[in-house]
Write an enzyme that holds these catalytic residues in place. Structure first.
Site, PDB file in Angstrom:
ATOM      1  N   LYS A  52       5.100   2.913   8.475  1.00  0.00           N
ATOM      2  CA  LYS A  52       3.961   3.477   8.986  1.00  0.00           C
ATOM      3  C   LYS A  52       2.306   2.389   8.745  1.00  0.00           C
ATOM      4  CE  LYS A  52       3.341   7.202   6.238  1.00  0.00           C
ATOM      5  NZ  LYS A  52       3.404   8.204   4.523  1.00  0.00           N
ATOM      6  N   SER A  65      -7.404   5.603   3.837  1.00  0.00           N
ATOM      7  CA  SER A  65      -7.214   4.888   2.364  1.00  0.00           C
ATOM      8  C   SER A  65      -7.882   3.002   2.911  1.00  0.00           C
ATOM      9  CB  SER A  65      -5.441   4.565   1.520  1.00  0.00           C
ATOM     10  OG  SER A  65      -5.459   5.344   0.894  1.00  0.00           O
ATOM     11  N   THR A  78      -4.694  12.871   5.493  1.00  0.00           N
ATOM     12  CA  THR A  78      -3.552  13.610   6.255  1.00  0.00           C
ATOM     13  C   THR A  78      -3.876  14.457   7.445  1.00  0.00           C
ATOM     14  OG1 THR A  78      -2.460  12.898   4.318  1.00  0.00           O
ATOM     15  CG2 THR A  78      -1.076  13.414   6.077  1.00  0.00           C
ATOM     16  N   LYS A 104       0.789  -1.246   0.047  1.00  0.00           N
ATOM     17  CA  LYS A 104       0.019  -0.366  -0.544  1.00  0.00           C
ATOM     18  C   LYS A 104       0.951   1.351  -0.234  1.00  0.00           C
ATOM     19  CE  LYS A 104      -4.125   2.204   0.069  1.00  0.00           C
ATOM     20  NZ  LYS A 104      -3.465   2.499  -0.723  1.00  0.00           N
ATOM     21  N   LYS A 129       5.370   2.251  -2.905  1.00  0.00           N
ATOM     22  CA  LYS A 129       4.766   3.163  -3.809  1.00  0.00           C
ATOM     23  C   LYS A 129       5.743   3.965  -4.580  1.00  0.00           C
ATOM     24  CE  LYS A 129       4.968   7.542  -2.092  1.00  0.00           C
ATOM     25  NZ  LYS A 129       4.198   7.971  -0.123  1.00  0.00           N
ATOM     26  N   ASN A 172      -1.760  19.402  -0.430  1.00  0.00           N
ATOM     27  CA  ASN A 172      -3.518  18.991   0.061  1.00  0.00           C
ATOM     28  C   ASN A 172      -3.143  18.862   1.812  1.00  0.00           C
ATOM     29  OD1 ASN A 172      -4.328  16.423   1.410  1.00  0.00           O
ATOM     30  ND2 ASN A 172      -5.484  16.311  -0.141  1.00  0.00           N
TER      31      ASN A 172
HETATM   32  N1  GLU Z   1       0.399   9.276  -0.134  1.00  0.00           N
HETATM   33  C1  GLU Z   1      -0.049   8.723   1.445  1.00  0.00           C
HETATM   34  C2  GLU Z   1       1.145   8.528   2.147  1.00  0.00           C
HETATM   35  O1  GLU Z   1       2.310   8.623   1.553  1.00  0.00           O
HETATM   36  C3  GLU Z   1      -1.313   7.956   1.191  1.00  0.00           C
HETATM   37  C4  GLU Z   1      -0.799   6.173   1.025  1.00  0.00           C
HETATM   38  C5  GLU Z   1      -1.902   5.046   1.254  1.00  0.00           C
HETATM   39  O2  GLU Z   1      -2.880   6.185   0.993  1.00  0.00           O
HETATM   40  O3  GLU Z   1      -1.538   4.718   0.221  1.00  0.00           O
HETATM   41  O4  GLU Z   1       0.706   7.804   3.119  1.00  0.00           O
END
Ligand code: GLU
Length: 419
Positions: free
Chosen positions: A91, A358, A187, A67, A103, A218
């Site tokens: 995370k 998410s 976030t 994810k 990623k 954002n």
């Molecule tokens: N890009 C966001 C992060 O760095 C969200 C990642 C997601 O929702 O999968 O945490």
């Protein structure tokens, strides 16, 4: 060449040593499980073909499907995407989601593309990555300079390729396209819950505290409104073009509409707060470097990685740093901040609200349900507050900073799953 991945690993190694992590678990986490590079051909509006390089790094799926977001930025590179994928594994474990880490990124200045070119690029990336994506395999989301529209194109292209409607292949979609209520501000919302929990512990009152925000995308624009509504005084904001400092306070709604109209918070005449273009009066233009060193109670980092390093950490005058960006403080900067007694609410905890909602979106898609915003926010708050308290307790137990506390919280969960 940036050392983002290496320095992230160094921090992980330190935590692994403190909690006596099994060496085999560290060996597994040291390298991503899979890296895919794509060269995406796009027919530009002028008829020529341009090739764009894109990546997807699947770091670890021991706890669940990979994810993590996809970023569109001219500086994207493999080293960066690897570091960001590792941070996602950590995370998701910090906030205890049954998800792994991945990623993606494309080396592109998306502002220079037309909507049609952007769509062609996104669909091209999806076609090349489709074999390694899927609701139970790898689920992308937005990140720097990607948004709900881009997620909708991924959803559509993936569904066409597989011949099956698959909203759960991507999160961060618009609500009308299977997105979750509360995802867009998630976030910032998660970071805000963490900040409030910490401030309550410190017995401080928002009314007596000033806030500086780096980055007005954002996360930055949403947290600006949240802190303002909670009674903090927002005294400076910035975006990639520079910053604005207003001693008397900035109304984030005005700053937001100015940014929309004139492309930078710096370029606008902010009505009602006596801003003059020459930088006289109550407000003045400042650089991003100056903004980071302003005296304030809380500095929110919501731009990019490597903003606080050995070269400026000694000059930071904030008491608390809230990291909404990924990797905004490098390893050396982090050590200096800790020595100076500045509390860092670290990225792997503070910005986990995005991936948490998410996860909720993914669950709603799989269950074919839509949760109310009230339910989403209540669940998000519970997740963030619990994670904060666990991390806080861990940092107390080992007498270490909150970043190391969060890393240990994550490593313990990963160890339990992997071994
Ligand atoms: N890009 C966001 C992060 O760095 C969200 C990642 C997601 O929702 O999968 O945490």
């Amino acid at each position: 060449m940036s050392r983002f991945f290496e320095t992230t690993l160094e921090q992980l190694k330190k935590a692994a040593k403190t909690m006596k992590l099994s060496p085999s678990v560290f060996t597994i986490l040291e390298e991503p499980q899979r890296i895919v590079t794509a060269h995406i051909p796009v027919t530009m509006d002028n008829g020529t073909i341009q090739i764009f390089r894109g990546y997807r790094v699947q770091h670890n799926n021991a706890r669940g499907p990979y994810k993590g977001g996809i970023r569109y930025h001219p500086d994207v590179n493999m080293e960066e995407v690897k570091a960001l994928a590792l941070l996602m594994t950590i995370k998701c474990a910090v906030v205890n989601l049954p998800l792994g880490g991945g990623k993606g990124g494309i080396e592109v200045d998306s502002h220079k593309l037309s909507q049609r070119e952007l769509e062609a690029l996104t669909r091209g990336y999806t076609r090349l990555m489709a074999p390694i994506l899927g609701p139970k395999i790898d689920v992308p989301a937005p990140d720097v300079y990607t948004n709900a529209q881009i997620m909708a194109w991924i959803y559509d292209e993936y569904s066409k390729i597989t011949g099956k409607d698959s909203p759960a292949v991507v999160t961060g979609k618009a609500v009308g396209k299977g997105g979750s209520l509360g995802r867009e501000s998630a976030t910032a919302q998660g970071g805000f819950y963490v900040l409030m929990e910490f401030i309550q512990k410190m017995k401080k009152n928002p009314k007596d505290m000033t806030v500086v925000i780096q980055g007005f995308g954002n996360a930055g624009s949403f947290i600006a409104r949240m802190v303002h509504d909670a009674g903090f005084r927002l005294i400076a904001v910035s975006d990639s073009k520079g910053g604005l400092y207003c001693k008397g306070g900035i109304d984030p709604a005005i700053a937001y509409s100015c940014k929309r109209e004139s492309h930078s918070v710096q370029n606008c005449e902010i009505a009602g707060i006596e801003y003059t273009k020459k930088g006289e009066g109550v407000c003045k233009r400042i650089s991003n470097a100056e903004l980071l060193e302003l005296p304030c109670d809380i500095l929110v980092l919501s731009a990019l990685e490597n903003q606080i390093t050995a070269s400026n950490a000694k000059n930071i005058r904030a008491h608390i740093i809230l990291e909404l960006a990924n990797g905004p403080t490098d390893a050396e900067g982090d050590i200096i901040l800790e020595k100076r007694g500045i509390t860092v609410l670290p990225d792997i905890l503070a910005n986990a609200g995005g991936v948490t909602v998410s996860y909720f979106e993914w669950l709603q898609n799989l269950q074919k349900k839509q949760w109310t915003e009230k339910i989403v926010l209540a669940k998000l708050k519970k997740t963030m507050v619990e994670a904060f308290n666990e991390v806080y307790a861990m940092s107390r137990k080992y007498k270490i900073g909150l970043r190391q506390g969060a890393l240990i919280t994550a490593l313990k969960r990963l160890e339990d799953t992997i071994i």
